[in-house]
Each structure stands twice: as structure tokens, then as C-alpha cells.
Design an enzyme around this catalytic site. Sequence first.
Site, PDB file in Angstrom:
ATOM      1  N   LYS A  92       0.835  -1.214   0.000  1.00  0.00           N
ATOM      2  CA  LYS A  92       0.000   0.000   0.000  1.00  0.00           C
ATOM      3  C   LYS A  92       0.865   1.259   0.000  1.00  0.00           C
ATOM      4  O   LYS A  92       0.683   2.160  -0.811  1.00  0.00           O
ATOM      5  CB  LYS A  92      -0.938   0.016   1.227  1.00  0.00           C
ATOM      6  N   ARG A 127      -9.857   1.298   8.383  1.00  0.00           N
ATOM      7  CA  ARG A 127      -9.443  -0.059   8.739  1.00  0.00           C
ATOM      8  C   ARG A 127     -10.522  -0.812   9.493  1.00  0.00           C
ATOM      9  O   ARG A 127     -10.318  -1.970   9.869  1.00  0.00           O
ATOM     10  CB  ARG A 127      -8.227   0.052   9.656  1.00  0.00           C
ATOM     11  N   ARG A 171      11.541  -5.369   5.179  1.00  0.00           N
ATOM     12  CA  ARG A 171      11.323  -3.939   4.894  1.00  0.00           C
ATOM     13  C   ARG A 171      12.267  -3.046   5.706  1.00  0.00           C
ATOM     14  O   ARG A 171      12.526  -3.281   6.875  1.00  0.00           O
ATOM     15  CB  ARG A 171       9.889  -3.557   5.241  1.00  0.00           C
ATOM     16  N   ARG A 199      11.135  -1.235  11.238  1.00  0.00           N
ATOM     17  CA  ARG A 199      10.004  -0.946  12.121  1.00  0.00           C
ATOM     18  C   ARG A 199       9.863  -2.017  13.207  1.00  0.00           C
ATOM     19  O   ARG A 199       9.957  -3.212  12.906  1.00  0.00           O
ATOM     20  CB  ARG A 199       8.707  -0.893  11.297  1.00  0.00           C
ATOM     21  N   ARG A 245      -0.648  -8.896  13.497  1.00  0.00           N
ATOM     22  CA  ARG A 245      -1.091  -7.856  12.545  1.00  0.00           C
ATOM     23  C   ARG A 245      -1.980  -8.466  11.459  1.00  0.00           C
ATOM     24  O   ARG A 245      -2.987  -7.892  11.067  1.00  0.00           O
ATOM     25  CB  ARG A 245       0.125  -7.163  11.912  1.00  0.00           C
TER      26      ARG A 245
HETATM   27  P1  AP5 Z   1       4.767  -1.540   1.890  1.00  0.00           P
HETATM   28  O1  AP5 Z   1       4.433  -0.724   0.710  1.00  0.00           O
HETATM   29  O2  AP5 Z   1       5.484  -0.867   3.020  1.00  0.00           O
HETATM   30  O3  AP5 Z   1       3.450  -2.306   2.431  1.00  0.00           O
HETATM   31  P2  AP5 Z   1       2.186  -1.772   3.216  1.00  0.00           P
HETATM   32  O4  AP5 Z   1       1.002  -2.452   2.656  1.00  0.00           O
HETATM   33  O5  AP5 Z   1       2.180  -0.269   3.240  1.00  0.00           O
HETATM   34  O6  AP5 Z   1       2.507  -2.371   4.646  1.00  0.00           O
HETATM   35  P3  AP5 Z   1       2.384  -1.768   6.109  1.00  0.00           P
HETATM   36  O7  AP5 Z   1       3.010  -2.801   6.993  1.00  0.00           O
HETATM   37  O8  AP5 Z   1       2.933  -0.376   6.203  1.00  0.00           O
HETATM   38  O9  AP5 Z   1       0.885  -1.749   6.317  1.00  0.00           O
HETATM   39  P4  AP5 Z   1       0.176  -1.734   7.642  1.00  0.00           P
HETATM   40  O10 AP5 Z   1      -1.179  -1.476   7.170  1.00  0.00           O
HETATM   41  O11 AP5 Z   1       0.323  -2.883   8.537  1.00  0.00           O
HETATM   42  O12 AP5 Z   1       0.957  -0.603   8.483  1.00  0.00           O
HETATM   43  P5  AP5 Z   1       0.544   0.837   8.944  1.00  0.00           P
HETATM   44  O13 AP5 Z   1       1.765   1.636   9.003  1.00  0.00           O
HETATM   45  O14 AP5 Z   1      -0.622   1.314   8.170  1.00  0.00           O
HETATM   46  O15 AP5 Z   1       5.612  -2.800   1.385  1.00  0.00           O
HETATM   47  C1  AP5 Z   1       6.063  -3.797   2.288  1.00  0.00           C
HETATM   48  C2  AP5 Z   1       7.402  -4.358   1.800  1.00  0.00           C
HETATM   49  O16 AP5 Z   1       7.186  -5.054   0.572  1.00  0.00           O
HETATM   50  C3  AP5 Z   1       8.461  -3.277   1.493  1.00  0.00           C
HETATM   51  O17 AP5 Z   1       9.718  -3.774   1.858  1.00  0.00           O
HETATM   52  C4  AP5 Z   1       8.371  -3.083  -0.030  1.00  0.00           C
HETATM   53  O18 AP5 Z   1       9.622  -2.703  -0.585  1.00  0.00           O
HETATM   54  C5  AP5 Z   1       7.955  -4.482  -0.487  1.00  0.00           C
HETATM   55  N1  AP5 Z   1       7.076  -4.444  -1.665  1.00  0.00           N
HETATM   56  C6  AP5 Z   1       6.026  -3.612  -1.902  1.00  0.00           C
HETATM   57  N2  AP5 Z   1       5.433  -3.912  -3.065  1.00  0.00           N
HETATM   58  C7  AP5 Z   1       6.101  -4.974  -3.574  1.00  0.00           C
HETATM   59  C8  AP5 Z   1       5.959  -5.769  -4.776  1.00  0.00           C
HETATM   60  N3  AP5 Z   1       4.982  -5.528  -5.655  1.00  0.00           N
HETATM   61  N4  AP5 Z   1       6.828  -6.789  -4.969  1.00  0.00           N
HETATM   62  C9  AP5 Z   1       7.831  -7.065  -4.079  1.00  0.00           C
HETATM   63  N5  AP5 Z   1       8.018  -6.337  -2.937  1.00  0.00           N
HETATM   64  C10 AP5 Z   1       7.166  -5.314  -2.695  1.00  0.00           C
HETATM   65  O19 AP5 Z   1       0.005   0.542  10.414  1.00  0.00           O
HETATM   66  C11 AP5 Z   1       0.862   0.227  11.485  1.00  0.00           C
HETATM   67  C12 AP5 Z   1       0.049   0.144  12.783  1.00  0.00           C
HETATM   68  O20 AP5 Z   1      -0.552   1.423  13.070  1.00  0.00           O
HETATM   69  C13 AP5 Z   1      -1.144  -0.830  12.748  1.00  0.00           C
HETATM   70  O21 AP5 Z   1      -0.736  -2.152  13.066  1.00  0.00           O
HETATM   71  C14 AP5 Z   1      -2.045  -0.210  13.816  1.00  0.00           C
HETATM   72  O22 AP5 Z   1      -1.601  -0.516  15.105  1.00  0.00           O
HETATM   73  C15 AP5 Z   1      -1.869   1.278  13.612  1.00  0.00           C
HETATM   74  N6  AP5 Z   1      -2.833   1.861  12.642  1.00  0.00           N
HETATM   75  C16 AP5 Z   1      -2.529   2.442  11.443  1.00  0.00           C
HETATM   76  N7  AP5 Z   1      -3.634   2.876  10.828  1.00  0.00           N
HETATM   77  C17 AP5 Z   1      -4.668   2.565  11.665  1.00  0.00           C
HETATM   78  C18 AP5 Z   1      -6.070   2.739  11.570  1.00  0.00           C
HETATM   79  N8  AP5 Z   1      -6.634   3.327  10.490  1.00  0.00           N
HETATM   80  N9  AP5 Z   1      -6.832   2.303  12.593  1.00  0.00           N
HETATM   81  C19 AP5 Z   1      -6.288   1.721  13.672  1.00  0.00           C
HETATM   82  N10 AP5 Z   1      -4.959   1.504  13.823  1.00  0.00           N
HETATM   83  C20 AP5 Z   1      -4.161   1.922  12.831  1.00  0.00           C
END
Ligand code: AP5
Length: 231
Positions: free
Chosen positions: A25, A100, A139, A172, A183
Amino acid sequence: MALDERPVGKLDRALIFLGPPGSGKGTQAKGLAEQYGVPHLSTGDMLREHVTQGTPLGLKAKPLMERGELVPDSLVLKIVADRIERDDCFHGFVFDGFPRTVTQAKYLGELLKQHGFKFPFVIHMIIGTDVLMKRMTGRRVCPVGGEIYNVFDRPPKVEGICDVDGAKLIHRPDDREEVVGPRLHAYEKQTAPLVMYYRRLGYLHDVDARKSVDEVRQDIHQIVASIRGMR
Ligand code: AP5
């Protein structure tokens, strides 16, 4: 300015990335937001910023994030509502990691109406859990510009250093192997119901997130270009 007076060719809506942790994402949302000249709104980044600054919200969010659980809706909704009030959101924005929960999605629907935006479109990143562990544990992120790398598939030119601004990359805390399971569980239980929610509304566009970064980017570009003119 009323919706019809906004310049043609702008996004003028919310684009939402929906998919499990590690599905790509952030990687895609950042570039797309740049392309349309709108902000990339990652609730994860916003929460991490609160944690780093040690704000009251950050203190509440920190233990939950470390355990891989979602932060309560009430805290997240306040951050989002405040953020989209800012002038840079006038022509739309790209959400990464929000909404979410169904509660968050309903609240967002109301907010978008209040601000006169067109209906949102939702990019649904489809991927099996088998590849997610490697993506998350590998990552590395730049704390300055948010550039995203992967030690297995997308390494920086110099190990541990961001290609763009030379900053030291971080791993992270919630990308540790033992937090990835919780997660994914939180995603299945609380976020996956949004797939049906948005599909029923007709806003959902499926993307095969297993493909390479460039292929996924192209697929998303085609979807967005084909529906951008819709009111
Ligand atoms: P990346 O693009 O970083 O993936 P992502 O989907 O953004 O993953 P996240 O882990 O950031 O999502 P998340 O939703 O768990 O975390 P968030 O920060 O929102 O890619 C991942 C890896 O894959 C990278 O190394 C990249 O290079 C590689 N990659 C990407 N595309 C690729 C491809 N096509 N092929 C090969 N490799 C690829 O949330 C963190 C925490 O915050 C949550 O757990 C929660 O506690 C809290 N939180 C955040 N938002 C909310 C909300 N709305 N409500 C409640 N709690 C929340």
C-alpha cells in the site's frame, strides 16, 4: 469553492488503499499521491509520529502498535478529521491504512460528503499471506522521506542507507516476525470486512499485488485513469 468549480483533471476525491500489512500500500500510495499532486495520508505514519514525539495519543498508541493491534477508532478518526481540513487536501488525497474498520469507513463517508468530494475509489491489494512475512521482515524505511526498501527484493544501493537522502534506514518494531502474525490476524478480523462493504457500494477495484512493483503501479494507473473523470 464548489465541487464543479474545481479544475478538471484533479483527483478531487479520496483514493483508498486497502490490503493486508505488507501488501504494498505504502509503496504504491506514495507515488500515486505525487503523481496527482495530493497528500499521501498514512495513518500508520501519523501514529508513529505521535509515538516518536511522545504525545498523549502516541503514549496510548505505542503498546497497541507494538503488539500488532489496531489503535481505537476514536483516536484515529480525530487525526484524520483534523488532517483533511488542511488546505493541501482540497483536491483530494490518497489514504494508506485508513479506513481499517467499518466504523472508520462510515465516518469517512460522512466526512467526504461534508467536504463535497466525489465518491472514493478503493484499490484492493490482493495477496496471499505466504509472501507477506518476507515483505515485512525485509522492509527498511527511510525516517526522513519515507522511501520504502526491502533487503530481499528492493535493497538500497548502500546497505542501510537511503538512496534519496542518505539517511540511516530503520527496521520498524512491528516488522519483527513475532508481531507479523497478530497484525495479519487484526487485518482478517477487523479490516477484511471492508472488502465486502466497499464492493457492495461499487467502489472497489481489485489489483493483483503479487506482481512486481512496476506492474502493480501500471495496473493501478490504468484503473485510476479510467475512472478519474467519473462524478
Ligand atoms: P509496503 O508498501 O510498506 O506495504 P504496506 O502495505 O504499506 O505495509 P504496512 O506494513 O505499512 O501496512 P500496515 O497497514 O500494517 O501498516 P501501517 O503503518 O498502516 O511494502 C512492504 C514491503 O514489501 C516493502 O519492503 C516493499 O519494498 C515491499 N514491496 C512492496 N510492493 C512490492 C511488490 N509488488 N513486490 C515485491 N516487494 C514489494 O500501520 C501500522 C500500525 O498502526 C497498525 O498495526 C495499527 O496498530 C496502527 N494503525 C494504522 N492505521 C490505523 C487505523 N486506520 N486504525 C487503527 N490503527 C491503525
